[in-house]
Design a protein around this motif. Sequence first.
Motif, PDB file in Angstrom:
ATOM      1  N   LEU A 100       0.832  -1.203   0.000  1.00 19.82           N
ATOM      2  CA  LEU A 100       0.000   0.000   0.000  1.00 19.82           C
ATOM      3  C   LEU A 100       0.868   1.254   0.000  1.00 19.82           C
ATOM      4  N   THR A 101       1.918   1.219   0.809  1.00 23.79           N
ATOM      5  CA  THR A 101       2.820   2.371   0.895  1.00 23.79           C
ATOM      6  C   THR A 101       3.478   2.636  -0.454  1.00 23.79           C
ATOM      7  N   VAL A 102       4.031   1.570  -1.029  1.00 27.50           N
ATOM      8  CA  VAL A 102       4.738   1.736  -2.306  1.00 27.50           C
ATOM      9  C   VAL A 102       3.760   2.176  -3.400  1.00 27.50           C
ATOM     10  N   SER A 103       2.553   1.627  -3.385  1.00 28.87           N
ATOM     11  CA  SER A 103       1.573   1.996  -4.414  1.00 28.87           C
ATOM     12  C   SER A 103       1.180   3.463  -4.287  1.00 28.87           C
ATOM     13  N   THR A 104       1.002   3.910  -3.044  1.00 32.26           N
ATOM     14  CA  THR A 104       0.652   5.315  -2.828  1.00 32.26           C
ATOM     15  C   THR A 104       1.772   6.209  -3.350  1.00 32.26           C
ATOM     16  N   VAL A 105       3.004   5.845  -2.987  1.00 30.82           N
ATOM     17  CA  VAL A 105       4.148   6.638  -3.446  1.00 30.82           C
ATOM     18  C   VAL A 105       4.231   6.607  -4.971  1.00 30.82           C
ATOM     19  N   PHE A 106       3.979   5.443  -5.546  1.00 28.32           N
ATOM     20  CA  PHE A 106       4.028   5.288  -7.006  1.00 28.32           C
ATOM     21  C   PHE A 106       3.129   6.322  -7.686  1.00 28.32           C
ATOM     22  N   VAL A 107       1.909   6.428  -7.182  1.00 28.64           N
ATOM     23  CA  VAL A 107       0.950   7.354  -7.799  1.00 28.64           C
ATOM     24  C   VAL A 107       1.326   8.804  -7.494  1.00 28.64           C
ATOM     25  N   LEU A 108       1.681   9.072  -6.237  1.00 31.14           N
ATOM     26  CA  LEU A 108       1.954  10.461  -5.850  1.00 31.14           C
ATOM     27  C   LEU A 108       3.134  11.066  -6.611  1.00 31.14           C
TER      28      LEU A 108
ATOM     29  N   LEU B   6       7.826   5.608 -19.474  1.00 32.23           N
ATOM     30  CA  LEU B   6       7.002   6.666 -18.901  1.00 32.23           C
ATOM     31  C   LEU B   6       5.975   7.202 -19.896  1.00 32.23           C
ATOM     32  N   ASP B   7       5.889   6.575 -21.059  1.00 26.96           N
ATOM     33  CA  ASP B   7       4.979   7.109 -22.078  1.00 26.96           C
ATOM     34  C   ASP B   7       3.561   6.548 -21.944  1.00 26.96           C
ATOM     35  N   GLY B   8       3.366   5.542 -21.090  1.00 25.53           N
ATOM     36  CA  GLY B   8       2.029   4.977 -20.916  1.00 25.53           C
ATOM     37  C   GLY B   8       1.251   5.699 -19.820  1.00 25.53           C
ATOM     38  N   SER B   9      -0.001   5.274 -19.623  1.00 26.86           N
ATOM     39  CA  SER B   9      -0.811   5.872 -18.556  1.00 26.86           C
ATOM     40  C   SER B   9      -0.304   5.374 -17.194  1.00 26.86           C
ATOM     41  N   ILE B  10      -0.731   6.050 -16.137  1.00 26.64           N
ATOM     42  CA  ILE B  10      -0.274   5.645 -14.801  1.00 26.64           C
ATOM     43  C   ILE B  10      -0.726   4.206 -14.478  1.00 26.64           C
ATOM     44  N   PRO B  11      -1.985   3.841 -14.775  1.00 29.29           N
ATOM     45  CA  PRO B  11      -2.364   2.440 -14.489  1.00 29.29           C
ATOM     46  C   PRO B  11      -1.506   1.420 -15.242  1.00 29.29           C
ATOM     47  N   SER B  12      -1.187   1.727 -16.519  1.00 27.05           N
ATOM     48  CA  SER B  12      -0.378   0.749 -17.262  1.00 27.05           C
ATOM     49  C   SER B  12       1.048   0.706 -16.705  1.00 27.05           C
ATOM     50  N   GLN B  13       1.548   1.867 -16.295  1.00 32.00           N
ATOM     51  CA  GLN B  13       2.885   1.888 -15.678  1.00 32.00           C
ATOM     52  C   GLN B  13       2.859   1.086 -14.373  1.00 32.00           C
ATOM     53  N   TYR B  14       1.741   1.215 -13.657  1.00 26.70           N
ATOM     54  CA  TYR B  14       1.628   0.521 -12.366  1.00 26.70           C
ATOM     55  C   TYR B  14       1.611  -0.996 -12.564  1.00 26.70           C
ATOM     56  N   LEU B  15       0.873  -1.420 -13.596  1.00 24.45           N
ATOM     57  CA  LEU B  15       0.811  -2.857 -13.860  1.00 24.45           C
ATOM     58  C   LEU B  15       2.189  -3.395 -14.229  1.00 24.45           C
ATOM     59  N   THR B  16       2.898  -2.615 -15.035  1.00 24.66           N
ATOM     60  CA  THR B  16       4.264  -3.019 -15.403  1.00 24.66           C
ATOM     61  C   THR B  16       5.124  -3.116 -14.144  1.00 24.66           C
ATOM     62  N   PHE B  17       4.970  -2.109 -13.289  1.00 19.12           N
ATOM     63  CA  PHE B  17       5.750  -2.070 -12.046  1.00 19.12           C
ATOM     64  C   PHE B  17       5.476  -3.306 -11.193  1.00 19.12           C
TER      65      PHE B  17
ATOM     66  N   THR C 143       8.983 -10.180  -9.936  1.00 14.00           N
ATOM     67  CA  THR C 143      10.166 -10.914 -10.414  1.00 14.00           C
ATOM     68  C   THR C 143      11.426 -10.377  -9.729  1.00 14.00           C
ATOM     69  N   GLY C 144      11.204  -9.508  -8.741  1.00 16.72           N
ATOM     70  CA  GLY C 144      12.341  -8.992  -7.978  1.00 16.72           C
ATOM     71  C   GLY C 144      13.067  -7.847  -8.663  1.00 16.72           C
ATOM     72  N   ASP C 145      12.450  -7.261  -9.666  1.00 18.11           N
ATOM     73  CA  ASP C 145      13.093  -6.173 -10.407  1.00 18.11           C
ATOM     74  C   ASP C 145      12.434  -4.852 -10.004  1.00 18.11           C
ATOM     75  N   LEU C 146      13.214  -3.984  -9.388  1.00 16.27           N
ATOM     76  CA  LEU C 146      12.659  -2.685  -8.980  1.00 16.27           C
ATOM     77  C   LEU C 146      13.021  -1.588  -9.976  1.00 16.27           C
ATOM     78  N   GLY C 147      13.490  -1.974 -11.110  1.00 16.46           N
ATOM     79  CA  GLY C 147      13.804  -0.994 -12.160  1.00 16.46           C
ATOM     80  C   GLY C 147      15.226  -0.482 -12.060  1.00 16.46           C
ATOM     81  N   THR C 148      15.598   0.324 -13.048  1.00 18.44           N
ATOM     82  CA  THR C 148      16.944   0.885 -13.090  1.00 18.44           C
ATOM     83  C   THR C 148      16.896   2.357 -12.700  1.00 18.44           C
ATOM     84  N   SER C 149      17.735   2.716 -11.758  1.00 20.13           N
ATOM     85  CA  SER C 149      17.782   4.118 -11.320  1.00 20.13           C
ATOM     86  C   SER C 149      18.192   5.008 -12.487  1.00 20.13           C
TER      87      SER C 149
END
Lengths: 311, 518
Positions: A18-26, A57-68, A74-80
Motif C-alpha cells: 500500500l505504501t509503495v503503491s501510494t508513493v508510485f501514484v503520488l 514513462l509514455d504509458g498511462s499511470i495504471p499501465s505503468q503501475y501494472l508493469t511495475f 520478479t524482484g526487479d525494482l527498475g533501473t535508477s
Amino acid sequence: MIRYVLTRLGQSVLVVMLTVSTVFVLIRMAPGDPATAFAAPNATTEDLAEIRTQLGLDGSIPSQYLTFLGQLFTGDLGTSYSFRAPAFEVVLDRVPYTITLALAAILLTALIALPLGIWMASRADTTRETGANIATVAAQSMPEFWSGIMLLTVFSVLIPVLPSSGFTTWGGLVLPAVTVALLQIALISRLVRREMVTNLTSPYLTVARAHGFGERRLVWGYALGNSIIPVLTALGTRFAAMLNGVVVVEVVFAWPGVGSLVVRALETRDYPLIQATVLVTAALAILVQLLIDLVYPLLDPRVRLGKATAR
Amino acid sequence: MMSRRTLLKALGVAGGAVAAGALSGCAGPTGGPPPGSVTLGLNRSLVSLDNKLNQFDAAVTVQRAVRQGLTRIGPDLAPIPVLADRFELTAPTQWTVRLREDVRYSDGTPLEIADIETALAMYQQVSGSYLAAFFPEWPAVVPIDERTFTLETNRPLPVLDYLMANVLITPAAANVPEELQSGVGSGPYTVTASNRGTGDYTLRRNENYWADRPRVDQVQVRFMPEESNRVVALRSGEIDIIDTISPDSAEQLRGLADIQIDHVKGTRLNQLFYNFRKPEDHPLSRASVRQALSFAVDGRRLAEDILAGSVEAARGPVAETLNGSVVCGEYTYDPRRAKQMLEAEGIADGDLNLTLIWETGEFASDTTVMEAVVQMLGDVGVSVRLRQFEPGGDISEWRQGRGGDWDILGNGYASPVGAALPILQGMYGGTPERERTRDTYHGYVNPEVVALLDEAYAEVDPDRRQVITAELQQVVWDSWPSMWAFVPNSVLAYRTRISDVGLEPTNSYELARIGLEA
C-alpha cells in the motif's frame, strides 16, 4: 506464535504494498519530468520523447503501475535513472550505513536515557532533578541541523579530533550518532521518568515497601520491568523511523545513508529509486516493529501474542 | 526462551560494544587520506567513468584519468593530441588521424582503430546526450593502415578536433551505448574499488601507463553534495581538493595557511536571457527595449558585491576564453539612459511587468542576483516577478514555452568543447524548423545568424572562418539576447601538500600531473 508471526508478516506485506503503491501514484502526479532530469540540458523534444519511451514513462499511470507490479514480483525494482544501475542495488549500497547510524544512535540513547530517566524518577520533583529537566528540555528543543553543526564546528574544526563527514573511519560515526541521539535521549529519558514515577507510586510498590523491600530492588527489579514495554516501544519506533533516513543529519555530515539518497532521488525525479527506497525502508521499519512485538512476552509474561491479553 | 534479565544484559553488552567502537574511533585518525594518497571531494556523484550522457566539470578530471580521447582540450582551450599523435584537416570534409604508437589499455590490450569506430557508434546511440548535440553530423571512420585512419563527413566540420576531445575511447568489445561504470581505459589510473551507491571510488596508478608515470599512487574520490561539508572536510584535512566552490566558500578558505585557492577564467556563460517567443507587439520583441533594460542592470555591483569578484561581465555572446571568441561590446550601467530609451519606445513607469524564472542552484548566489535585478529594474519603473524552480521540476516545460509565460531566464551554458563556433551553433543556431518542436534556445531564431553559421562551418581556411565567426558574434550581440551575462571563474581549493594542480579553464585538471609535497 507461528500463526501470529505469519499473520503479521502477511499484514506487513500488505502495508508495504500500500505504501509503495501510494508513493508510485503520488510521485507521478508531482511536477517534474524524469526525462529532463535524465537527459542533457540541450536535449531535443525528440530525445526526450525517446527517453520517456525507454524509461517506460509514455504509458498511462495504471499501465505503468501494472508493469511495475509485474517487475516487482520478479524482484526487479527498475533501473535508477541517475545512477544508471539497478535501483534495489543502489539502495542496498546505502542501507548498511543507515542501519549503522541508527543502531549506534539508538544504543547510545538506551545507554544514557534509561539511567537518566530512572535517576530523574527517583528524584522526581526535587531541586536536583531541575538541572536534568532543563537539559532534556533544551536537548528536545534543539533542531538536529543546529546541534550537528555545533558539534561539527567544535570537534572537527576548532578541535579537529573527529572526522566531519562520511564514514571513512569508525570515528566518523561519533558525531552523527551523537547528533541523532541527543534528541532521542531527551525524549526517551522523559518517557522513562514518567513511566517510572507512575510505577513507583503505584499501590503494589507501596505494599512492597511496607514489606521492607529495598528501594534499589523496587526500582530495578519491579518498577523498571513494568515501565520497559512503553519505553521499548518508543525506542523501537524511533529506530524504525531512523531507518527511513535521518535526512538532516545525513546531509550535515555527508553520511552516505538512505536519507541523503532519498533527497537526491526526489530532486532528480528518479522514480525507480524512490520506489525502491520506500520499499526497502518500509520493509525494514515493519520488520523492526515485528521484532519488538515478539520481544514483549519476554519482558512481560502477561503478554501473549496472537491471543487476547488479560491485563 | 530468553529471559527478561538475559535480554537486558544482552542490550547492555551490545551498547557497550558500540560505545567502545565509538571511543576507539575517537582515538583513531580523523579520516584523512592514507599516505601517498590524494582525496577529491566532488560536488556531483560520479555515477560513471564515461561521459556518453552528461559531462560535469568535476567528473571530467576523474573520467580522463581512466579513459582518454584522441585529443583533449588543453590549458589554452585548443585541442592537444592524446591517443592520436596526428589529427589534421587533410581535405574540406576529411581529417586524417594517426594513433600514437604502443598505446595500451591498463589490461595490456592495444588501442585499435576499431575502438574509435565503436566509440563513435556508441555515442550516437545514446538519447539525450549532451555531447551529441555539438556534432552537426557524426564522422565515419575509414582505416588506412593499422594506425592511421580518416574521419569523413558529408559537410566540412572544421572543429572536429575540438569535438573529438570529448569522445572517450574504450576497447570495442567492452563498449555499449550507455555510460560505462567500470572497465579498462588507457588513462594513468585504474579503478580498484567503487561504490556507485555512495559515489566513492578508489583509483590506483596504472603501472603500464603509456606516458609519464603518475606521481601519486592512489586517488580517492568522495561524493560530497553539500558545499559546506566539502569546505569543512578540506579545512580539517580529510580531503585534499574541492572544486566548483562558491564565492562565499572561497572567502572562508582564503588566507588559511594550508589551503591554496586557484582561479582561472572559465568557459561557461551565465546569463539573464530574454524570451524570444514573445508576440511581435510585445516590447521585448524589440532589440532596443532589450538593450534599454540592460542599461538598468548594475553589472559591476552584481559581479563585485554579490558574486564577490568571482565572475567577469561578458563582452560577447560566448565566454571570452573560448577559441574564436571576440569582444563585441560591454554591458553598461546607465539607468537614466535606460529610462530615456524605454520612454522613447513608449514604455512609461509601471507599463512593463516582467517574469524572471530560474532553477535553484543554476549559479552561485543565484537568488541574491535575481533579487538585486528586481530592485535595479524597479528603479527604472519596470516591475519583475520572480519564479524559482526546484531542481528536477518543471523549468524545462517553461523554457520550451509549454509550462507558462516568462520574460527572462537565469541560466548557464557550459562550453566543454573549447571553441566558440559549436557554442554559437548550440545557443543561436535556432531555425524555424527547430522552433516548431521548441528545440531552439528560448525561441532565438535569426536567419542572418544561421546563414553566417553555415558559412563558418563550410569555411576550411581558419583565418577566413575566424572573420565570419567574429561577424556572427557581433550580429548576435547587437540583437541583445541577454539582459546581462557573465563568465564565472573556475575556482579550485586544495591543501598545500598538493603540488602542480594546474587548474584549466574547463574547471578540470590532469590527475596524472599532480604531486604530493614531501
